[in-house]
Design an enzyme around this catalytic site. Structure first.
Site, PDB file in Angstrom:
ATOM      1  N   ASP A 148      20.822 -62.685  27.194  1.00 57.76           N
ATOM      2  CA  ASP A 148      21.102 -62.611  25.921  1.00 57.76           C
ATOM      3  C   ASP A 148      21.721 -64.087  25.516  1.00 57.76           C
ATOM      4  O   ASP A 148      21.658 -65.102  26.206  1.00 57.76           O
ATOM      5  CB  ASP A 148      22.180 -61.753  25.589  1.00 57.76           C
ATOM      6  CG  ASP A 148      22.404 -61.051  24.189  1.00 57.76           C
ATOM      7  OD1 ASP A 148      22.406 -61.703  23.171  1.00 57.76           O
ATOM      8  OD2 ASP A 148      21.842 -59.686  24.049  1.00 57.76           O
ATOM      9  N   HIS A 155      19.070 -63.193  20.000  1.00 54.63           N
ATOM     10  CA  HIS A 155      19.697 -63.001  21.191  1.00 54.63           C
ATOM     11  C   HIS A 155      19.469 -63.884  22.428  1.00 54.63           C
ATOM     12  O   HIS A 155      18.975 -63.462  23.499  1.00 54.63           O
ATOM     13  CB  HIS A 155      19.650 -61.368  21.661  1.00 54.63           C
ATOM     14  CG  HIS A 155      20.247 -60.378  20.940  1.00 54.63           C
ATOM     15  ND1 HIS A 155      21.438 -60.385  20.951  1.00 54.63           N
ATOM     16  CD2 HIS A 155      19.796 -59.591  19.957  1.00 54.63           C
ATOM     17  CE1 HIS A 155      22.049 -59.133  19.909  1.00 54.63           C
ATOM     18  NE2 HIS A 155      20.761 -58.939  19.404  1.00 54.63           N
ATOM     19  N   GLU A 214      17.980 -57.492  15.639  1.00 54.42           N
ATOM     20  CA  GLU A 214      18.792 -58.346  15.024  1.00 54.42           C
ATOM     21  C   GLU A 214      18.652 -59.645  14.674  1.00 54.42           C
ATOM     22  O   GLU A 214      19.452 -60.526  15.093  1.00 54.42           O
ATOM     23  CB  GLU A 214      20.302 -58.151  15.991  1.00 54.42           C
ATOM     24  CG  GLU A 214      20.785 -56.773  15.901  1.00 54.42           C
ATOM     25  CD  GLU A 214      21.853 -56.701  16.645  1.00 54.42           C
ATOM     26  OE1 GLU A 214      22.891 -55.804  16.233  1.00 54.42           O
ATOM     27  OE2 GLU A 214      22.286 -57.126  17.701  1.00 54.42           O
TER      28      GLU A 214
END
Length: 608
Positions: free
Chosen positions: A265, A319, A394
């Site tokens: 991440d 990420h 995201e």
């Protein structure tokens, strides 16, 4: 029939000694010990209730321990998850010791790989029986338990199409408890051994203990969903291999079969890459908090012998961050942008920020090598159709919009930086990396990959960017949303992670709520041939390996029964079995949280 002796008696004793000496291994539980003050009876509604010895009725049957009552009480006894097919259970028991268990394997399909697998699951099974029996496991009538495997195929690869069904029968004659396990694959046989362990419990005597097993039983069983998973994030906080293996032991106990490993991440990149070791040097929290190639392979193997496949997630294009700062010094430009920039709220969902730079052609040259490394690593699971989870959620358009190189790239394409323009950029990135993944696999047969739901998977645009024959969508929306049904209508296969029931990190940050095990159990997902199954998720911003067990267990076991047999039951009907399974987790070395006072465990009908 070829016999497979697991240990000589002296080796059994040595193995048990190790179990007692190894730190962190629990081999006994107080609930197994008989209580001279109380007995337990099975009520008419199949619940085990405590009765003080001063109030015993002459016309009732009583058991010395709660676990022995649960073994024999009700239609399913102490089985978790309950079988999906026929269950017939006798009411008499035989006493035995783990060292008196013998194994035989039908040689008709016993190639070397099958033999290796069966041999390993025997070791695991015996170790679990010793843990169940307790520290003073030495009291027995000398009964032999003979387990015969009849495995129909040589298949040893676990996929979504693997047959995990099994049948198990128990018959006792002349002091020998004969157990026959019939399964099409070794994975069904492994599940049968797990069920067999749940047809036993410990019995205490003044000078020792033994196990007891049902004298007769017959069970047919198979899973309702082929994907029964647990997502574990090891990037926000590093989780040691030992702690990961502990979760795999818990998963095996309740027949979960997928560890979704969110291994990288923006916070850290602890996965060692062969082609670019600098990513880990820059991205790991320390040199001691990395997952080497050998470590990952070891976890793959550990999982496999517990009926679990590991799906790695390499999340992109968002990420990503720490670990990807080296592009400029290598003459490759910015491979990622917005790394660790502030104020973070303008550039990402949570700190630290970072996203890949899709305007930099060098990024794709680097990713070609990264995907080749991942393909080589994943192929060690002996699965030619091995799956990579590509993440893909995201993406924060504000980051790309604040990056001049990306703004100029869009301008050259006559893009105006609208939402649709950024979606096109994202779709372009996804198309390129899918091609890179196909090239890395070097296999003429394309396989699907997995993406999280996102703006790119919105039903209004998904078909423009993501063909349904190449992408499986993992939904993470509340149970009230219709998104899964809308995606099914468009022909997409799904993995469902219900955000307001199966996100186990919730309740410890922001406005999120903690989901008690009953809510977890009562969460039913869609039944459709395109729904592969579901996953519970642990995101570790506020969890590390010291709190991991209690945040995960025993709630994950509630998910397991929902995905294995999906019974027409609510949580109020399964309390006793659930409490019993929590004890099994403790015996296997996990530290599950308490879910009710002990009084309620012993009087389960009184606390609903």
């Amino acid at each position: 029939m070829k016999s497979f002796p697991l240990f000589l008696p002296s080796q059994f004793a040595f193995a048990f000694l190790l179990l007692n000496l190894l730190p962190g291994i629990i081999v006994s539980s107080s609930a197994k010990i008989s209580d001279s003050w109380h007995k337990f009876r099975c009520s008419s509604d199949e619940k085990c209730l405590r009765v003080n010895v001063e109030y015993l009725a002459k016309d009732e049957t009583y058991y010395d321990s709660l676990n022995e009552c649960r073994l024999l009480c009700g239609e399913y006894g102490a089985l978790w998850p309950i079988p999906s097919g026929l269950v017939e259970r006798g009411q008499s028991v035989e006493s035995f010791l783990p060292q008196n268990v013998r194994f035989r394997l039908n040689p008709a399909s016993a190639n070397d790989q099958v033999r290796e697998y069966v041999d390993e699951i025997q070791h695991i099974s015996i170790a679990n029986l010793y843990r169940e029996c307790g520290r003073y496991c030495n009291y027995s009538s000398g009964t032999i338990v003979q387990v015969t495997f009849k495995i129909q195929t040589p298949e040893v690869t676990l996929t979504w199409s693997t047959d995990e069904s099994y049948e198990i029968s128990i018959e006792t004659q002349n002091g020998i408890v004969g157990v026959t396990i019939v399964a099409n694959t070794v994975f069904g046989a492994r599940h049968a051994l797990e069920t067999l362990s749940q047809l036993t419990t410990a019995r205490s005597y003044p000078d020792g203990s033994s196990l007891i097993i049902l004298s007769s039983a017959y069970i047919q069983d198979e899973p309702s969903y082929p994907h029964r998973g647990f997502l574990l994030d090891t990037a926000r906080n590093y989780i040691s291999p030992k702690a990961i293996k502990r979760q795999l032991d818990g998963m095996a106990s309740c027949k979960l079969n997928v560890l979704h490993w969110h291994i990288t991440d923006s916070q850290s990149f602890p996965l060692q890459l062969v082609s670019f070791p600098q990513v880990t040097r820059l991205g790991a929290y320390s040199e001691h908090q990395i997952y080497t190639q050998d470590t990952v392979r070891e976890i793959f193997q550990y999982a496999r012998f517990r009926g679990i496949r590991v799906i790695l997630e390499f999340d992109a294009p968002a990420h990503v961050g720490n670990g990807w700062q080296w592009g400029p010094s290598a003459g490759l430009g910015d491979l990622a942008v917005c790394i660790n920039e502030q104020p973070w709220r303008k550039l990402c969902i949570e700190p630290p920020c970072g996203q890949f730079n899709p305007a930099n052609p060098n990024l794709y040259n680097v990713l070609r090598e990264v995907y080749a490394d991942l393909a080589a690593l994943i192929s060690t699971q002996d699965d030619p159709g091995a799956i990579l989870h590509m993440g893909g959620d995201e993406v924060f358009f504000g980051c790309w919009n604040a990056t001049q190189e990306i703004v100029d790239y869009l301008a050259r394409k006559d893009k105006n930086r609208t939402v649709d323009d950024f979606l096109d950029l994202w779709g372009e990135f996804q198309e390129k990396v899918l091609n890179l993944w196909d090239q890395a696999r070097g296999n003429a047969t394309p396989v699907p990959t997995i993406l999280w739901t996102s703006h790119l998977t919105d039903p209004a645009v998904i078909e423009k960017y993501l063909p349904n024959d190449r992408y499986i969508i993992q939904t993470w929306v509340p149970s009230s949303q219709e998104l899964p049904k809308e995606l099914l209508k468009k022909g997409y296969r799904l993995i469902i992670s219900t955000k307001d029931a199966w996100y186990f990190d919730h309740g410890f940050w922001g406005l999120t709520s903690y989901y008690q095990w009953r809510k977890v159990y009562n969460n039913k997902i869609l039944r459709d041939q395109k729904v592969l199954g579901g996953e519970a998720c642990i995101w570790t911003e506020f969890i590390d390996e010291h709190s991991l067990d209690s945040r995960t267990w025993p709630r994950l076991a509630a998910v397991a029964e929902r995905l294995w047999s999906d019974p027409q039951l609510d949580a109020s009907k399964v309390e006793g079995r659930f409490y019993r399974h929590r004890e099994r987790l403790i015996a296997r070395g996990l530290n599950p949280e308490a879910v009710t006072p002990s009084w309620c465990v012993q009087n389960e009908s009184e606390c609903q």
